[in-house]
Motif scaffolding. Structure first.
Motif, PDB file in Angstrom:
ATOM      1  N   VAL A  83       5.357   9.955   0.829  1.00 46.34           N
ATOM      2  CA  VAL A  83       4.415   9.728  -0.268  1.00 46.34           C
ATOM      3  C   VAL A  83       4.759   8.434  -1.001  1.00 46.34           C
ATOM      4  O   VAL A  83       3.880   7.624  -1.303  1.00 46.34           O
ATOM      5  N   LEU A  84       6.045   8.219  -1.271  1.00 49.75           N
ATOM      6  CA  LEU A  84       6.449   6.982  -1.950  1.00 49.75           C
ATOM      7  C   LEU A  84       6.160   5.752  -1.093  1.00 49.75           C
ATOM      8  O   LEU A  84       5.661   4.736  -1.596  1.00 49.75           O
ATOM      9  N   ALA A  85       6.461   5.830   0.200  1.00 49.37           N
ATOM     10  CA  ALA A  85       6.204   4.693   1.089  1.00 49.37           C
ATOM     11  C   ALA A  85       4.708   4.395   1.163  1.00 49.37           C
ATOM     12  O   ALA A  85       4.297   3.228   1.147  1.00 49.37           O
ATOM     13  N   TYR A  86       3.882   5.434   1.236  1.00 49.97           N
ATOM     14  CA  TYR A  86       2.437   5.240   1.258  1.00 49.97           C
ATOM     15  C   TYR A  86       1.971   4.545  -0.020  1.00 49.97           C
ATOM     16  O   TYR A  86       1.195   3.589   0.019  1.00 49.97           O
ATOM     17  N   TYR A  87       2.452   5.014  -1.163  1.00 50.22           N
ATOM     18  CA  TYR A  87       2.035   4.441  -2.440  1.00 50.22           C
ATOM     19  C   TYR A  87       2.417   2.963  -2.524  1.00 50.22           C
ATOM     20  O   TYR A  87       1.584   2.122  -2.871  1.00 50.22           O
ATOM     21  N   LEU A  90       0.365   0.884  -0.053  1.00 53.98           N
ATOM     22  CA  LEU A  90      -1.005   0.717  -0.542  1.00 53.98           C
ATOM     23  C   LEU A  90      -1.061  -0.319  -1.656  1.00 53.98           C
ATOM     24  O   LEU A  90      -1.934  -1.193  -1.673  1.00 53.98           O
ATOM     25  N   ARG A  91      -0.112  -0.239  -2.556  1.00 47.62           N
ATOM     26  CA  ARG A  91      -0.065  -1.178  -3.676  1.00 47.62           C
ATOM     27  C   ARG A  91       0.137  -2.618  -3.184  1.00 47.62           C
ATOM     28  O   ARG A  91      -0.533  -3.551  -3.643  1.00 47.62           O
ATOM     29  N   ARG A  92       1.047  -2.775  -2.220  1.00 44.90           N
ATOM     30  CA  ARG A  92       1.306  -4.116  -1.686  1.00 44.90           C
ATOM     31  C   ARG A  92       0.088  -4.639  -0.933  1.00 44.90           C
ATOM     32  O   ARG A  92      -0.277  -5.815  -1.042  1.00 44.90           O
ATOM     33  N   GLY A  93      -0.553  -3.770  -0.149  1.00 44.60           N
ATOM     34  CA  GLY A  93      -1.744  -4.183   0.590  1.00 44.60           C
ATOM     35  C   GLY A  93      -2.863  -4.620  -0.327  1.00 44.60           C
ATOM     36  O   GLY A  93      -3.563  -5.596  -0.054  1.00 44.60           O
ATOM     37  N   ARG A  94      -3.063  -3.883  -1.413  1.00 46.80           N
ATOM     38  CA  ARG A  94      -4.102  -4.281  -2.375  1.00 46.80           C
ATOM     39  C   ARG A  94      -3.790  -5.628  -3.004  1.00 46.80           C
ATOM     40  O   ARG A  94      -4.678  -6.467  -3.174  1.00 46.80           O
ATOM     41  N   ARG A  95      -2.507  -5.838  -3.347  1.00 47.77           N
ATOM     42  CA  ARG A  95      -2.129  -7.104  -3.955  1.00 47.77           C
ATOM     43  C   ARG A  95      -2.346  -8.256  -2.976  1.00 47.77           C
ATOM     44  O   ARG A  95      -2.865  -9.313  -3.342  1.00 47.77           O
ATOM     45  N   GLN A  96      -1.975  -8.046  -1.718  1.00 48.17           N
ATOM     46  CA  GLN A  96      -2.178  -9.095  -0.717  1.00 48.17           C
ATOM     47  C   GLN A  96      -3.665  -9.356  -0.495  1.00 48.17           C
ATOM     48  O   GLN A  96      -4.077 -10.506  -0.316  1.00 48.17           O
ATOM     49  N   GLY A  97      -4.472  -8.296  -0.509  1.00 51.99           N
ATOM     50  CA  GLY A  97      -5.917  -8.472  -0.357  1.00 51.99           C
ATOM     51  C   GLY A  97      -6.511  -9.266  -1.503  1.00 51.99           C
ATOM     52  O   GLY A  97      -7.369 -10.128  -1.292  1.00 51.99           O
TER      53      GLY A  97
END
Length: 112
Positions: A83-87, A90-97
Motif C-alpha cells: 500500500v505504501l509503495a503504491y501510494y 502514484l504520487r511520483r507518477g503524478r508529479r512527473q506527469g
C-alpha cells in the motif's frame, strides 16, 4: 552521484544498521527469548507486578501455531508495504506527469 541517490544510500545504511546492531552488540543475550515481541514483554511485566491479573478480553482469533502467526504477520507487513509503495509510486507518477505537461506547454508554439 546525485543528491537523491546519496540520501537514499544513507537511509538504506541507517536501516541496515538498525537491523544489525542489536545482533552484533548482543543486546538480548541475557534473556531467554532475546527479541520477543512487545506483547510478550508486557505480559511478563504485568504478571510480575500483579500475579492475579485477569485479562479484560481474549483475542478474536488465536493461530494454532507460532509459524502460522509469523506467516500472518509477514502477510500483514507485505500488504502494508504494498500500500505504501503504491501510494508513493502514484504520487511520483503524478508529479512527473505534471512536469511533462508543464514542459510540453512551455515548449509548444505560442507557450510562455
Amino acid at each position: 552521484m546525485s543528491r537523491n541517490a546519496k540520501i537514499n544510500a544513507l537511509l538504506l545504511l541507517a536501516v541496515a544498521a538498525l537491523a544489525v546492531l542489536p545482533l552484533v552488540l548482543g543486546l538480548g543475550d541475557h534473556k531467554e527469548e532475546p527479541f520477543a515481541g512487545a506483547d510478550a514483554e508486557a505480559e511478563t511485566a504485568i504478571t510480575e507486578i500483579e500475579p492475579d491479573y485477569e485479562p479484560w478480553f481474549s483475542p478474536l482469533y488465536e493461530p494454532p501455531s507460532g509459524e502460522i502467526e509469523s506467516a500472518l504477520f509477514a502477510v500483514q507487513a507485505a500488504l502494508g508495504a504494498g500500500v505504501l509503495a503504491y501510494y508513493f509510486g502514484l504520487r511520483r507518477g503524478r508529479r512527473q506527469g505534471e512536469e511533462r505537461t508543464a514542459t510540453a506547454l512551455r515548449d509548444a508554439p505560442g507557450g510562455d
